[in-house]
Design a protein around this motif. Structure first.
Motif, PDB file in Angstrom:
ATOM      1  N   ALA A  82       0.783  -1.305   0.009  1.00 48.68           N
ATOM      2  CA  ALA A  82       0.090  -0.072   0.005  1.00 48.68           C
ATOM      3  C   ALA A  82       0.880   1.213   0.005  1.00 48.68           C
ATOM      4  O   ALA A  82       1.663   1.515   0.951  1.00 48.68           O
ATOM      5  N   THR A 281     -11.247  -2.766   2.069  1.00 46.55           N
ATOM      6  CA  THR A 281     -10.820  -4.302   1.702  1.00 46.55           C
ATOM      7  C   THR A 281     -12.008  -5.012   2.746  1.00 46.55           C
ATOM      8  O   THR A 281     -12.168  -4.470   3.636  1.00 46.55           O
ATOM      9  N   ASN A 304      -2.963   4.200   7.862  1.00 47.88           N
ATOM     10  CA  ASN A 304      -2.859   2.958   7.365  1.00 47.88           C
ATOM     11  C   ASN A 304      -4.240   2.579   6.578  1.00 47.88           C
ATOM     12  O   ASN A 304      -4.242   2.064   5.406  1.00 47.88           O
ATOM     13  N   ASN A 305      -5.407   3.082   7.053  1.00 47.99           N
ATOM     14  CA  ASN A 305      -6.652   2.570   6.277  1.00 47.99           C
ATOM     15  C   ASN A 305      -6.497   3.523   4.957  1.00 47.99           C
ATOM     16  O   ASN A 305      -6.999   3.161   3.750  1.00 47.99           O
ATOM     17  N   GLU A 308      -4.315   2.129   2.525  1.00 49.28           N
ATOM     18  CA  GLU A 308      -5.024   0.618   1.954  1.00 49.28           C
ATOM     19  C   GLU A 308      -5.957   0.977   0.729  1.00 49.28           C
ATOM     20  O   GLU A 308      -6.140   0.452   0.056  1.00 49.28           O
ATOM     21  N   ASN A 312      -6.057   0.078  -3.080  1.00 44.60           N
ATOM     22  CA  ASN A 312      -7.301  -0.603  -3.898  1.00 44.60           C
ATOM     23  C   ASN A 312      -7.779   0.192  -4.949  1.00 44.60           C
ATOM     24  O   ASN A 312      -8.043  -0.435  -5.942  1.00 44.60           O
TER      25      ASN A 312
END
Length: 377
Positions: A82, A281, A304-305, A308, A312
């Protein structure tokens, strides 16, 4: 020669990680390319003297070298699938507005990930509106290749918002007519994207630097044969007809239906921000978020989110690129546009019918998008 994606990644690193003003970073790209320093890893392996010669500033050279070592170390010591999140909106340089080239660079979307094995195994969790947006923004790259990313985002958001408005009326969540059905924006040019007629405003005089490997510079005559094509025409904005209608309600200081002055538009920054945060996710069944993420600082968990979700989005864009690429050399732009809506319908997440499914989320299998490609041979 470095690709446009390499240049975008380099600019992100310089402006975000190394904190080099974007205007200065843009001026050093060619020098860095000539020295074969186009990634954080390349820069981390270089020496201070070489960077000082390029940047002509001890402090900036040290900033770049330290940031490169920090980023490279982080990537080798942890999962690097990521990427670091991109900025949510364009920011002025030294208090001045961004010029065209700077604005387009600031709106760059994550690099498309086109590894078929990875894509085939990927499932995303999202709702329908941002998936329409992703389908449209990638489609426009092929049907209107002369348009910069700022225009593609604005036009794609127009498609998405108009579709959402029509759906809300259909399921009874909104009353009355849509603004376009009442004639708002009449007199403005019309273009058609994914079954929707979009009112647009021409951005006369707007100048930007096109991507070197963008379809706007390439015409595919037959498989394996490429020639340069010069595409002319102004950049466009998608007009926000609902905002125009609202501004003209009783008591509001607004505009007339076809006025050219201060027409509200769908902004590229808001469309980009929506895409960047929309694709999650799927969580494993029975696993709660607090079980999955240890008790850490809230800011770090949010970062972090965000990383990610950005990754994606890169996966989704990669799948869509492969889909459109497979058809672009055999279909006209008009036919490609006509098919895009049907492709979206076939892969969109399943939600409850009617008002109960409004805003509902579900899974999107990227393997389903890959199956829509034109058969080989």
């Amino acid at each position: 020669m470095a690709s446009a994606q390499d240049v975008q990644s380099l600019l992100r690193f310089l402006s975000q990680d190394a904190k080099v003003p974007l205007a200065q970073a843009l001026g050093k790209v060619k020098d860095l390319q000539a020295a074969k320093l186009v990634t954080a890893s390349d820069l981390a392996k270089s020496d201070f003297g070489s960077l000082k010669k390029i940047f002509n500033d001890d402090k900036v050279a040290r900033q770049v070298l330290n940031a490169a070592k920090r980023v490279s170390k982080k990537r080798t010591s942890s999962d690097t699938s990521a990427p670091v999140p991109s900025p949510k909106k364009a920011k002025p340089v030294y208090g001045q507005p961004l010029n065209g080239t700077e604005m387009e660079a600031s709106l760059a979307l994550p690099d498309s990930i086109m590894d078929e094995e990875t894509l085939s195994a990927t499932v995303l969790y999202t709702n329908r509106a941002p998936l329409v947006l992703a389908f449209a923004v990638t489609l426009i790259k092929y049907t209107m290749p002369e348009q910069p990313i700022s225009s593609r985002l604005s036009l794609a958001q127009a498609v998405t918002s108009m579709n959402s408005k029509a759906k809300a009326i259909h399921v009874g969540l909104d009353s009355g007519q849509a603004a376009e059905d009442e004639g708002w924006g009449e007199g403005q040019p019309l273009i058609r994207i994914m079954t929707r007629d979009i009112r647009v405003m021409k951005r006369w005089g707007y100048e930007w630097e096109g991507e070197a490997d963008s379809p706007q510079n390439i015409l595919k005559l037959s498989q394996g044969t490429l020639v340069e094509e010069k595409v002319e025409g102004p950049a466009l904005w998608g007009i926000d007809l609902e905002a125009l209608k609202k501004a003209n309600q009783p008591g509001a200081h607004g505009l007339n239906k076809g006025s050219l002055n201060q027409l509200p538009i769908y902004t590229a920054q808001s469309a980009r921000a929506y895409l960047m945060k929309a694709f999650e996710t799927p969580k494993a069944e029975g696993v709660k978020v607090e079980d999955e993420v240890p008790a850490k600082a809230k800011a770090k968990r949010a970062a972090n989110n965000a990383a990610e979700k950005e990754h994606n989005l890169g996966l989704l864009l990669g799948a869509l690129e492969l889909l459109y690429q497979s058809w672009a050399h055999v279909l006209s732009k008009e036919d490609l546009d006509k098919r895009a809506w049907g492709w979206y319908v076939r892969v969109r997440p399943d939600v409850a019918h009617g008002a109960a499914g409004w805003g509902g989320k579900g899974n999107v299998n990227l393997s389903d998008i890959l199956k829509l490609r034109r058969p080989a041979g």
